[in-house]
Design a protein around this motif. Structure first.
Motif, PDB file in Angstrom:
ATOM      1  N   VAL A   4      72.705  28.625  77.368  1.00 44.56           N
ATOM      2  CA  VAL A   4      71.269  28.871  77.290  1.00 44.56           C
ATOM      3  C   VAL A   4      70.911  29.665  76.041  1.00 44.56           C
ATOM      4  O   VAL A   4      69.905  29.410  75.393  1.00 44.56           O
ATOM      5  CB  VAL A   4      70.795  29.585  78.573  1.00 44.56           C
ATOM      6  N   SER A   5      71.783  30.607  75.659  1.00 41.17           N
ATOM      7  CA  SER A   5      71.477  31.420  74.480  1.00 41.17           C
ATOM      8  C   SER A   5      71.518  30.587  73.195  1.00 41.17           C
ATOM      9  O   SER A   5      70.987  30.995  72.173  1.00 41.17           O
ATOM     10  CB  SER A   5      72.453  32.598  74.383  1.00 41.17           C
ATOM     11  N   PHE A   6      72.179  29.420  73.248  1.00 41.22           N
ATOM     12  CA  PHE A   6      72.228  28.543  72.084  1.00 41.22           C
ATOM     13  C   PHE A   6      71.266  27.359  72.232  1.00 41.22           C
ATOM     14  O   PHE A   6      71.208  26.509  71.351  1.00 41.22           O
ATOM     15  CB  PHE A   6      73.643  27.994  71.878  1.00 41.22           C
ATOM     16  N   ALA A   7      70.546  27.295  73.353  1.00 43.24           N
ATOM     17  CA  ALA A   7      69.765  26.096  73.652  1.00 43.24           C
ATOM     18  C   ALA A   7      68.659  25.879  72.623  1.00 43.24           C
ATOM     19  O   ALA A   7      68.474  24.777  72.110  1.00 43.24           O
ATOM     20  CB  ALA A   7      69.179  26.193  75.047  1.00 43.24           C
ATOM     21  N   GLU A   8      67.942  26.944  72.294  1.00 41.12           N
ATOM     22  CA  GLU A   8      66.831  26.781  71.376  1.00 41.12           C
ATOM     23  C   GLU A   8      67.339  26.369  69.997  1.00 41.12           C
ATOM     24  O   GLU A   8      66.796  25.478  69.353  1.00 41.12           O
ATOM     25  CB  GLU A   8      66.023  28.077  71.277  1.00 41.12           C
ATOM     26  N   TYR A   9      68.439  27.007  69.562  1.00 35.74           N
ATOM     27  CA  TYR A   9      69.006  26.639  68.270  1.00 35.74           C
ATOM     28  C   TYR A   9      69.428  25.170  68.276  1.00 35.74           C
ATOM     29  O   TYR A   9      69.130  24.412  67.343  1.00 35.74           O
ATOM     30  CB  TYR A   9      70.223  27.524  67.952  1.00 35.74           C
ATOM     31  N   THR A  10      70.121  24.756  69.359  1.00 33.72           N
ATOM     32  CA  THR A  10      70.604  23.373  69.441  1.00 33.72           C
ATOM     33  C   THR A  10      69.426  22.402  69.421  1.00 33.72           C
ATOM     34  O   THR A  10      69.464  21.375  68.745  1.00 33.72           O
ATOM     35  CB  THR A  10      71.424  23.185  70.723  1.00 33.72           C
ATOM     36  N   ALA A  11      68.357  22.735  70.139  1.00 35.73           N
ATOM     37  CA  ALA A  11      67.187  21.855  70.175  1.00 35.73           C
ATOM     38  C   ALA A  11      66.539  21.767  68.790  1.00 35.73           C
ATOM     39  O   ALA A  11      66.170  20.692  68.333  1.00 35.73           O
ATOM     40  CB  ALA A  11      66.192  22.359  71.207  1.00 35.73           C
ATOM     41  N   GLN A  12      66.437  22.904  68.110  1.00 37.75           N
ATOM     42  CA  GLN A  12      65.853  22.890  66.763  1.00 37.75           C
ATOM     43  C   GLN A  12      66.731  22.091  65.813  1.00 37.75           C
ATOM     44  O   GLN A  12      66.240  21.369  64.945  1.00 37.75           O
ATOM     45  CB  GLN A  12      65.696  24.335  66.239  1.00 37.75           C
TER      46      GLN A  12
END
Lengths: 104, 239
Positions: B184-192
């Protein structure tokens, strides 16, 4: 870039792995019996061969398991991998094999 | 063993890890059928299992799940639409099930009993980003070092690998549907990262849905969006 054959996951990019230094360096039976020089030799002295070298790797971005690999430090070719554990019988891997690539 | 009590809050308080990006994920998937589809599948039930193969614990967990446990890298047992089990390591597995299947946790804990092993609720650990469409593999090939050719990565394969610098689980749930499970802590980065990576595959989009919409314009969600992070302000009563 090296392609390292993880014993559990098969060949993967070097970027998925972390290096763990020389394999089969055993902890002294009785550290208190060692003098400073012997202790320092255990802590800091490692082999630096030109040719085959048994070393530890961990597949940190994959199955997260440690394993031993025999790598040729000249060609970077990983010759064999084996599960983590004591040194296999038959002495140093470097002496039991004859592959000599990279001198051409 | 001490009992751990898991309390589950009301559903309306749940927030998907990528809620602020849902609108942009939807935008790049337009117009349907697009060569690229991006979406989040939040709130899935995920359970971490550890059991050494050929032990009583392994057999018991496999039997309780009903779909068995995978026994080699890449293998997935079960069905992506229902209960599936991913191989993470020789003695480590991840159960992925629909959001309403949290009863699996106590069931599996009971099955494990006092045998050596682990059953841990990891539902909040990872979210799922769904990447579909005919260009999906081209997008992934830009950042995944693993070989994704169907010859070695057929439908129903899942591996732990990296997407760009972020460690993810990559699962080919269907022919042209890849599930990416970042923490989850990497989710936003991965989505971007994915939103950026799909840009070139959307050049054929007709006028009006141009990719040239500046991020600053595309970002603010309308006030009616129930999942917008702007909807969760600091408590007004603190003043």
């Amino acid at each position: 870039m090296m392609l390292i054959p993880c014993p559990h996951c098969g060949p993967r990019n070097e970027t998925e792995f972390a290096y763990g230094g020389q394999a089969h360096v055993s902890h002294p039976e009785d550290p208190h019996a060692l003098d400073d020089a012997a202790w320092a030799r255990y802590l800091f002295y490692r082999e630096n061969p030109k040719g085959l070298f048994a070393e530890r790797w961990v597949h940190s971005a994959g199955c997260r398991r440690w394993f031993n690999a025999v790598r040729n430090t000249v060609t970077y070719e990983v010759q064999s991998v084996e599960p983590i554990g004591p040194r296999p019988p038959g002495g140093r891997p470097a002496e039991s094999t004859t592959s000599e690539g990279g001198h051409a | 063993m001490a009992d751990i009590l898991f309390t589950q809050g009301p559903d309306e308080l749940k927030r998907a890890p990528l809620a602020p990006l849902h609108r942009r994920l939807e935008e790049v998937s337009q117009p349907a059928p697009s060569t690229i589809r991006l979406a989040e599948r939040p709130f899935t039930t995920q359970i971490g299992l550890r059991a050494v193969p050929d032990t009583a614990a392994h057999r018991s967990l496999a039997e309780t799940l009903g779909v068995g446990l995978p026994d080699r890298v890449g293998e997935v047992t079960g069905d992506a639409a229902d209960v599936a089990v991913l191989w993470l390591g020789p003695d480590e597995f991840l159960v992925v099930a629909p959001p309403n299947r949290s009863e699996l946790v106590p069931l599996l804990q009971e099955a494990l009993g006092a045998e050596p092993g682990q059953v841990v609720d990891l539902s909040a650990n990872r979210t799922i980003i769904e990447l579909g469409g005919s260009s999906a593999r081209d997008v992934l090939d830009k950042g995944v070092p693993a070989d994704l050719h169907p010859r070695v990565f057929p439908t129903g394969t899942a591996v732990t690998t990296t997407l760009g610098p972020a460690a993810v689980l990559l699962w080919r749930a269907a022919e042209e549907n890849w599930w990416i499970l970042p923490r989850v802590s990497f989710a936003e980065y991965t989505a971007q990262w994915l939103l950026d990576a799909v840009r070139e595959h959307r050049l054929a989009a007709p006028d009006g849905v141009s990719d040239a919409v500046p991020d600053a314009v595309a970002d603010p969600a309308p006030a009616s969006a129930p999942d917008s992070r702007e909807e969760a302000p600091w408590p007004a009563t603190t003043a």
